[in-house]
Design an enzyme around this catalytic site. Structure first.
Site, PDB file in Angstrom:
ATOM      1  CB  THR A   1      -0.922   0.030   1.232  1.00  0.00           C
ATOM      2  OG1 THR A   1      -0.133   0.084   2.418  1.00  0.00           O
ATOM      3  CG2 THR A   1      -1.826  -1.191   1.273  1.00  0.00           C
ATOM      4  CG  ASP A   2      -1.122   4.857  -1.310  1.00  0.00           C
ATOM      5  OD1 ASP A   2      -1.729   4.673  -0.230  1.00  0.00           O
ATOM      6  OD2 ASP A   2      -1.685   5.263  -2.339  1.00  0.00           O
ATOM      7  CB  SER A   3       1.739   7.565   2.540  1.00  0.00           C
ATOM      8  OG  SER A   3       1.151   8.407   1.558  1.00  0.00           O
TER       9      SER A   3
ATOM     10  N   GLY B   1      -2.568   4.015   2.762  1.00  0.00           N
ATOM     11  CA  GLY B   1      -3.035   2.675   3.096  1.00  0.00           C
ATOM     12  C   GLY B   1      -3.812   1.991   1.992  1.00  0.00           C
ATOM     13  CB  VAL B   2      -5.203   3.074  -1.145  1.00  0.00           C
ATOM     14  CG1 VAL B   2      -5.866   2.525  -2.393  1.00  0.00           C
ATOM     15  CG2 VAL B   2      -6.233   3.736  -0.230  1.00  0.00           C
TER      16      VAL B   2
END
Length: 151
Positions: A22-24, A26-27
């Site tokens: 995930t990215d920052s 959370g996705v």
């Protein structure tokens, strides 16, 4: 069939979204979906009974290379809902033979009862030595034929 499983045993898989995917926010990063597609396809082949060494090249062992390579010639993905760390997802593989030398797999990603994404990957068979188009291997043809028997 290489084993006594039913198509559903190798065409329906599950996974959990991990933090590192995930990215920052959370996705999931968009490219993870295509990575999951390839991993799911590999797992499907293994569950069916095909060894990775029979399908994928091994750079360390030039003497034991599959005669047919299966490069990806097209891929696409649609995202309908975000996937986040900890989500449990199911992945349905829908293989389809396109020609004697090519096939595609559609991957449907589901969280609970909701479809959240879909992807498609197309492969073209090539002779691993000459790099010219050829027919699919007998083993991949068997996986495709038996995968299409699903109700």
């Amino acid at each position: 069939m290489l084993n006594s499983l039913l198509p559903a045993d190798w065409l329906y898989l599950e996974r959990i979204v991990r933090f590192g995917e995930t990215d920052s926010a959370g996705v999931i990063h968009f490219y993870q979906l295509l990575r999951w597609c390839h991993e799911s396809w590999e797992e499907s082949l293994e569950r069916y009974g095909l060894k990775a060494a029979d399908v994928f090249p091994n750079i360390l062992n030039k003497e034991k290379q599959p005669l047919v390579a299966l490069p990806i010639i097209h891929c696409e993905a649609d995202f309908w809902k975000p996937l986040q760390t900890g989500d449990h997802i199911s992945i349905e593989l829908l293989p389809k033979k396109i020609s004697a030398g090519s096939f595609q797999v559609t991957f449907k990603f589901k969280r609970g009862d909701n479809y959240v994404a879909q992807a498609l990957i197309q492969h073209q068979a090539i002779n691993s030595q000459t790099r010219s188009c050829c027919e699919l291997s007998t083993k991949i043809n068997s996986w495709l034929a038996e995968s299409l028997c699903i109700d």
